[in-house]
Design a protein around this motif. Sequence first.
Motif, mmCIF file in Angstrom:
data_model
loop_
_atom_site.group_PDB
_atom_site.id
_atom_site.type_symbol
_atom_site.label_atom_id
_atom_site.label_comp_id
_atom_site.label_asym_id
_atom_site.label_seq_id
_atom_site.Cartn_x
_atom_site.Cartn_y
_atom_site.Cartn_z
ATOM 1 N N GLN A 124 0.816 -1.217 0.000
ATOM 2 C CA GLN A 124 0.000 0.000 0.000
ATOM 3 C C GLN A 124 0.849 1.265 0.000
ATOM 4 O OE1 GLN A 124 -2.499 -0.611 3.458
ATOM 5 N NE2 GLN A 124 -4.134 -1.576 2.264
ATOM 6 N N ARG A 125 1.925 1.271 0.796
ATOM 7 C CA ARG A 125 2.723 2.485 0.963
ATOM 8 C C ARG A 125 3.832 2.628 -0.080
ATOM 9 N NH1 ARG A 125 3.740 2.369 7.540
ATOM 10 N NH2 ARG A 125 1.577 2.702 8.185
ATOM 11 N N GLU A 126 4.376 1.498 -0.530
ATOM 12 C CA GLU A 126 5.579 1.554 -1.361
ATOM 13 C C GLU A 126 5.412 0.915 -2.729
ATOM 14 O OE1 GLU A 126 8.886 0.180 1.184
ATOM 15 O OE2 GLU A 126 7.537 0.549 2.871
ATOM 16 N N GLY A 127 4.246 0.303 -2.960
ATOM 17 C CA GLY A 127 3.984 -0.304 -4.260
ATOM 18 C C GLY A 127 4.626 -1.675 -4.413
ATOM 19 N N LEU A 128 4.377 -2.305 -5.550
ATOM 20 C CA LEU A 128 4.902 -3.647 -5.817
ATOM 21 C C LEU A 128 6.426 -3.679 -5.796
ATOM 22 C CD1 LEU A 128 4.143 -6.573 -6.570
ATOM 23 C CD2 LEU A 128 4.277 -5.886 -8.974
ATOM 24 N N LEU A 129 7.042 -2.617 -6.305
ATOM 25 C CA LEU A 129 8.512 -2.569 -6.344
ATOM 26 C C LEU A 129 9.124 -2.441 -4.947
ATOM 27 C CD1 LEU A 129 9.138 -0.332 -9.488
ATOM 28 C CD2 LEU A 129 9.481 -2.798 -9.273
ATOM 29 N N GLY A 130 8.298 -2.107 -3.953
ATOM 30 C CA GLY A 130 8.787 -2.041 -2.575
ATOM 31 C C GLY A 130 9.320 -3.382 -2.086
ATOM 32 N N PHE A 131 8.804 -4.467 -2.666
ATOM 33 C CA PHE A 131 9.274 -5.808 -2.284
ATOM 34 C C PHE A 131 10.620 -6.146 -2.911
ATOM 35 C CE2 PHE A 131 4.554 -6.238 -2.122
ATOM 36 C CZ PHE A 131 4.445 -6.436 -0.751
ATOM 37 N N TYR A 132 11.073 -5.306 -3.833
ATOM 38 C CA TYR A 132 12.338 -5.585 -4.531
ATOM 39 C C TYR A 132 13.437 -4.594 -4.179
ATOM 40 C CZ TYR A 132 9.600 -8.960 -7.060
ATOM 41 O OH TYR A 132 8.798 -10.036 -7.354
ATOM 42 N N LYS A 133 13.234 -3.873 -3.080
ATOM 43 C CA LYS A 133 14.291 -2.963 -2.616
ATOM 44 C C LYS A 133 15.519 -3.778 -2.230
ATOM 45 C CE LYS A 133 11.374 0.741 -0.851
ATOM 46 N NZ LYS A 133 10.915 1.474 0.335
ATOM 47 N N GLY A 134 16.671 -3.261 -2.590
ATOM 48 C CA GLY A 134 17.910 -3.946 -2.213
ATOM 49 C C GLY A 134 18.170 -5.216 -2.988
ATOM 50 N N ILE A 135 17.556 -5.366 -4.169
ATOM 51 C CA ILE A 135 17.718 -6.594 -4.951
ATOM 52 C C ILE A 135 19.094 -6.697 -5.607
ATOM 53 C CG2 ILE A 135 16.637 -5.591 -7.025
ATOM 54 C CD1 ILE A 135 16.403 -9.276 -5.906
ATOM 55 N N LEU A 136 19.670 -5.555 -5.986
ATOM 56 C CA LEU A 136 20.932 -5.595 -6.733
ATOM 57 C C LEU A 136 22.118 -6.126 -5.913
ATOM 58 C CD1 LEU A 136 22.263 -5.056 -9.454
ATOM 59 C CD2 LEU A 136 22.669 -2.700 -8.733
ATOM 60 N N PRO A 137 22.329 -5.683 -4.668
ATOM 61 C CA PRO A 137 23.479 -6.201 -3.905
ATOM 62 C C PRO A 137 23.519 -7.727 -3.785
ATOM 63 C CG PRO A 137 22.639 -4.240 -2.844
ATOM 64 C CD PRO A 137 21.664 -4.569 -3.947
ATOM 65 N N PRO A 138 22.398 -8.416 -3.398
ATOM 66 C CA PRO A 138 22.482 -9.876 -3.341
ATOM 67 C C PRO A 138 22.676 -10.537 -4.699
ATOM 68 C CG PRO A 138 20.256 -9.136 -2.787
ATOM 69 C CD PRO A 138 21.126 -7.926 -2.832
ATOM 70 N N VAL A 139 22.126 -9.915 -5.768
ATOM 71 C CA VAL A 139 22.333 -10.467 -7.110
ATOM 72 C C VAL A 139 23.822 -10.397 -7.473
ATOM 73 C CG1 VAL A 139 21.932 -10.047 -9.574
ATOM 74 C CG2 VAL A 139 20.007 -10.063 -7.992
ATOM 75 N N LEU A 140 24.448 -9.241 -7.186
ATOM 76 C CA LEU A 140 25.881 -9.077 -7.477
ATOM 77 C C LEU A 140 26.747 -9.967 -6.591
ATOM 78 C CD1 LEU A 140 26.088 -5.171 -7.829
ATOM 79 C CD2 LEU A 140 26.124 -6.865 -9.673
ATOM 80 N N ALA A 141 26.283 -10.206 -5.359
ATOM 81 C CA ALA A 141 27.091 -10.976 -4.403
ATOM 82 C C ALA A 141 26.929 -12.480 -4.580
ATOM 83 C CB ALA A 141 26.706 -10.591 -2.973
ATOM 84 N N GLU A 142 25.850 -12.905 -5.228
ATOM 85 C CA GLU A 142 25.509 -14.330 -5.241
ATOM 86 C C GLU A 142 26.585 -15.204 -5.882
ATOM 87 O OE1 GLU A 142 23.264 -17.299 -3.835
ATOM 88 O OE2 GLU A 142 22.957 -15.158 -3.488
ATOM 89 N N THR A 143 27.099 -14.807 -7.038
ATOM 90 C CA THR A 143 28.101 -15.638 -7.712
ATOM 91 C C THR A 143 29.395 -15.763 -6.895
ATOM 92 O OG1 THR A 143 27.181 -15.097 -9.868
ATOM 93 C CG2 THR A 143 29.426 -15.945 -9.829
ATOM 94 N N PRO A 144 30.031 -14.635 -6.477
ATOM 95 C CA PRO A 144 31.240 -14.798 -5.654
ATOM 96 C C PRO A 144 30.963 -15.483 -4.316
ATOM 97 C CG PRO A 144 30.581 -12.482 -5.767
ATOM 98 C CD PRO A 144 29.770 -13.224 -6.773
ATOM 99 N N LYS A 145 29.771 -15.244 -3.752
ATOM 100 C CA LYS A 145 29.404 -15.856 -2.467
ATOM 101 C C LYS A 145 29.381 -17.382 -2.586
ATOM 102 C CE LYS A 145 25.242 -16.440 0.322
ATOM 103 N NZ LYS A 145 23.846 -16.023 0.484
#
Length: 223
Positions: A26-47
């Motif tokens: 309601q407050r942040e929209g559908l994209l509110g659930f995808y905040k901070g998505i880029l750091p784990p995507v970038l970290a996943e392969t080296p992790k």
Amino acid sequence: RFQIQRGKTDPTSYKSLGDCFKTIFQREGLLGFYKGILPPVLAETPKRAVKFFTFEQYKKLLGYVSLPPGLAFAVAGLGSGLTEAVVVNPFEVVKVTLQANQSAFTEQPSSFVQAQQIIKTGGLGSQGLNKGLTATLGRHGVFNMVYFGFYFNVKNILPVNKDPNLEFLRKFGIGLVSGTIASIINIPFDVAKSRIQGPQPVPGEIKYRTCFKTMATVYKEEG
């Protein structure tokens, strides 16, 4: 969001998981659930690379020490988790900062801008991009220790099934139970990490500073 709220007295407190989803939508929209998505995507392969590569290396090194196989798997898991945590922690700091932001998705800074702001105000050390490293070490170290220790010990105890479908279910089931137990045991470190890396209750005043002190504070105030 649940980890950074401070009990029912917190004005931003969510009543339940469903209420949290509903409020964010309601407050942040559908994209509110995808905040901070880029750091784990970038970290996943080296992790993942670090996790499994170092696990195998620690396992080889422990071969020179007369440890029971079960204990050797757990210790190698601990070592791989600690190494993995060092790689992933800067990404976690950026991710938690972005996810704690309750503004609309379009109003918050990008991952790179957020990282620059963190470095500018806190540097690369324990007040900046490596904030909460001890808690991250605990989170990953404990998780991998329990996960690998439990997984390989139980996998060796339960007989291999000739039916490929049943063998898949055997490994899947062991992995599921291993991950669940590891998550239950390591969650206090995860909460401490979120409190340290997330926004402090009073701006300009650091309440959550170190891992075990944060755990003690949370236990004392919230049980």
